[in-house]
Write a protein that holds these residues in place. Structure first.
Motif, short mmCIF file in Angstrom:
data_model
loop_
_atom_site.label_atom_id
_atom_site.label_comp_id
_atom_site.label_asym_id
_atom_site.label_seq_id
_atom_site.Cartn_x
_atom_site.Cartn_y
_atom_site.Cartn_z
N MET A 72 0.96 -1.06 0.09
CA MET A 72 0.00 -0.25 0.11
C MET A 72 0.89 1.20 -0.08
O MET A 72 1.75 1.35 0.79
N ALA A 73 0.52 2.02 -0.90
CA ALA A 73 1.41 3.35 -1.10
C ALA A 73 1.25 4.31 0.36
O ALA A 73 0.26 4.50 0.79
N ARG A 74 2.33 4.70 0.66
CA ARG A 74 2.37 5.91 1.75
C ARG A 74 1.89 6.94 1.35
O ARG A 74 1.94 7.55 0.27
N ARG A 75 0.86 7.63 2.39
CA ARG A 75 0.27 8.86 2.10
C ARG A 75 1.36 9.87 2.34
O ARG A 75 1.78 9.99 3.32
N ARG A 76 1.20 10.95 1.23
CA ARG A 76 2.09 12.03 1.42
C ARG A 76 1.70 12.97 2.63
O ARG A 76 0.30 13.48 2.50
N LYS A 77 2.37 13.36 3.52
CA LYS A 77 2.23 14.26 4.47
C LYS A 77 1.94 15.65 4.06
O LYS A 77 2.85 15.91 3.14
N GLY A 78 1.43 16.29 4.87
CA GLY A 78 1.43 17.93 4.35
C GLY A 78 0.01 18.51 4.40
O GLY A 78 -1.07 17.69 4.40
N LEU A 79 -0.24 19.74 4.21
CA LEU A 79 -1.58 20.40 3.95
C LEU A 79 -2.03 20.25 2.69
O LEU A 79 -1.07 20.49 1.95
N ASP A 80 -3.32 20.40 2.69
CA ASP A 80 -4.02 20.53 1.19
C ASP A 80 -3.94 22.05 0.83
O ASP A 80 -4.92 22.75 1.10
N ILE A 81 -2.80 22.54 0.42
CA ILE A 81 -2.78 23.82 -0.09
C ILE A 81 -2.75 24.01 -1.63
O ILE A 81 -2.45 23.48 -2.48
N ASN A 82 -3.76 24.90 -2.19
CA ASN A 82 -3.98 25.20 -3.73
C ASN A 82 -3.80 26.54 -4.13
O ASN A 82 -4.16 27.43 -3.41
N GLY A 83 -2.94 26.64 -5.05
CA GLY A 83 -2.57 28.05 -5.62
C GLY A 83 -1.33 28.21 -6.04
O GLY A 83 -0.45 27.17 -6.37
N TRP A 84 -0.85 29.48 -6.61
CA TRP A 84 0.42 29.78 -7.07
C TRP A 84 1.39 30.69 -6.35
O TRP A 84 0.57 31.81 -5.72
N LEU A 85 2.48 30.40 -6.06
CA LEU A 85 3.52 31.32 -5.38
C LEU A 85 4.37 31.85 -6.57
O LEU A 85 4.95 31.07 -7.48
N VAL A 86 4.51 33.23 -6.89
CA VAL A 86 5.06 33.64 -7.94
C VAL A 86 6.40 34.19 -7.21
O VAL A 86 6.47 35.34 -6.80
N LEU A 87 7.49 33.24 -6.95
CA LEU A 87 8.99 33.72 -6.56
C LEU A 87 9.71 34.34 -7.44
O LEU A 87 9.88 33.97 -8.69
N VAL B 28 -5.68 29.43 -8.39
CA VAL B 28 -5.22 28.17 -9.35
C VAL B 28 -5.52 28.73 -10.79
O VAL B 28 -4.75 28.46 -11.54
N GLU B 29 -6.63 29.54 -10.89
CA GLU B 29 -7.16 29.95 -12.29
C GLU B 29 -6.21 30.84 -12.82
O GLU B 29 -6.22 31.35 -13.97
N THR B 30 -5.11 31.37 -11.88
CA THR B 30 -4.51 32.64 -12.49
C THR B 30 -3.72 32.24 -13.65
O THR B 30 -3.30 32.82 -14.76
N ALA B 31 -3.28 30.80 -13.93
CA ALA B 31 -2.54 30.22 -14.80
C ALA B 31 -3.11 29.93 -16.02
O ALA B 31 -2.86 29.71 -17.11
N LEU B 32 -4.79 30.29 -16.01
CA LEU B 32 -5.50 29.95 -17.05
C LEU B 32 -6.02 31.15 -17.87
O LEU B 32 -7.13 31.21 -18.60
N ASP B 33 -5.39 32.14 -17.44
CA ASP B 33 -6.09 33.77 -18.06
C ASP B 33 -6.11 33.61 -19.73
O ASP B 33 -7.11 34.23 -20.36
N ASP B 34 -5.16 32.94 -20.15
CA ASP B 34 -5.04 32.89 -21.54
C ASP B 34 -6.05 31.76 -22.28
O ASP B 34 -5.83 31.73 -23.77
N ILE B 35 -6.89 30.92 -21.28
CA ILE B 35 -7.38 29.92 -22.15
C ILE B 35 -8.92 30.29 -22.10
O ILE B 35 -9.47 30.89 -20.93
N PRO B 36 -9.55 30.26 -23.09
CA PRO B 36 -11.01 30.22 -23.18
C PRO B 36 -11.87 29.85 -22.13
O PRO B 36 -11.60 28.62 -21.74
#
Length: 301
Positions: free
Chosen positions: A1-16, A235-243
């Motif tokens: 059985m695959a080990r579950r990846r630890k950490g928080l469910d965070i969604n979005g973009w960081l522009v570094l 998340v949708e920031t990267a989708l600005d150029d997509i209809p």
């Protein structure tokens, strides 16, 4: 059985705004640790000697990484004339030298050959895989591969300055897979003086711009105040150029379950990738074909 990846469910973009020195992977690992995020990845490698825009995706945003990798990019860079190196940048050892230096007229005369769709041979020190191994690993082991030329597109190339006879500064807008180091190498050869990249800064990747970026130090300060999430973009920031296509709740649920939906009174070329929205939130990346919208990647938001 695959080990579950630890950490928080965070969604979005960081522009570094990456500084010179660390690798792109170093940056991903650092910010992921700061946010204790379960999943993260970057949208396009920056070499250690390069600085600027490094978009880092968290969680569901990683499903858009391929779109940012394919997006138009802008670079500002300086070429050092007179020396060609093993890596085509200042990190490598000299392999060719010349006392010749090009004047402004010669540089401008050569530049049109480097716009539009051109053939370009990637640097031996690159992340391209050769028989399952990274080209830079082979090169570091003393076996630099002869990589095949590939077609890339350069939309715009400007000469922005000549601070001294040894250096010339440029700005380039290009498509996927274009190597600034290869351009410097080839331009130096064409001008009969050799050359390599001595400074490189990426100022745009698709919808991500330098004015919206944050340094690692500033992001660490936010995280110290438990406010790191304030720097994240949707998340949708990267989708600005997509209809975009707005669907009803019932249609959106069908897509989420992997089922295609029929849409009427909507015009789009076949095989067009769409960002399907419901209630102002992205539901899926989907493909349009003959009045049918088929899910490609579904967002769990």
């Amino acid at each position: 059985m695959a080990r579950r990846r630890k950490g928080l469910d965070i969604n979005g973009w960081l522009v570094l705004d990456k500084a010179v020195g660390p690798t792109s992977t170093d940056m991903v690992n650092r910010v992921r640790w700061l946010l204790k995020a379960k999943k993260a990845g970057h949208a396009g490698t920056l070499d250690p000697l390069a600085s600027g825009i490094l978009p880092i995706a968290f969680g569901e945003a990683t499903k858009c990484i391929h779109l940012s990798m394919d997006a138009e990019k802008t670079y500002e860079f300086t070429v050092r004339w007179g020396v060609e190196t093993t890596t085509d940048d200042a990190e490598g050892a000299p392999v060719e030298t010349s006392a010749e230096r090009p004047d402004e007229a010669a540089i401008r005369a050569a530049m049109p050959g480097y716009t539009g769709i051109i053939s370009q041979r990637p640097p031996a020190f690159s992340a391209i895989k050769v028989d399952g191994e990274r080209a830079y690993d082979l090169a570091r082991d003393g076996e630099p591969p002869e990589l095949a030329p590939r077609e890339v597109e350069i939309f715009d190339l400007e000469l922005t300055g000549m601070p001294d006879p040894d250096h010339a500064a440029f700005r380039m807008v290009c498509g996927k897979g274009t190597y600034v180091r290869s351009l410097a190498r080839d331009l130096g050869r064409d001008l009969g003086c050799f050359g390599h990249v001595s400074a490189l800064r990426r100022t745009a990747v698709g919808a991500f711009r330098l004015e919206g970026a944050i340094s690692l130090a500033d992001f660490e300060s936010l995280c110290d105040k438990r406010a790191g999430h304030e720097a994240l973009l949707p998340v949708e920031t990267a989708l600005d150029d997509i209809p975009a296509l707005a669907l009803t709740g019932e249609q959106a649920n069908r897509l989420r379950n992997g089922q295609p939906v029929r849409v009427l009174n909507f015009t789009s070329p076949d095989d067009q990738i769409l960002c399907v929205m419901h209630d102002r939130k992205p539901v899926a990346l989907a493909r349009y074909r003959a009045e049918m919208v088929e899910p490609v990647r579904v967002f769990n938001l």
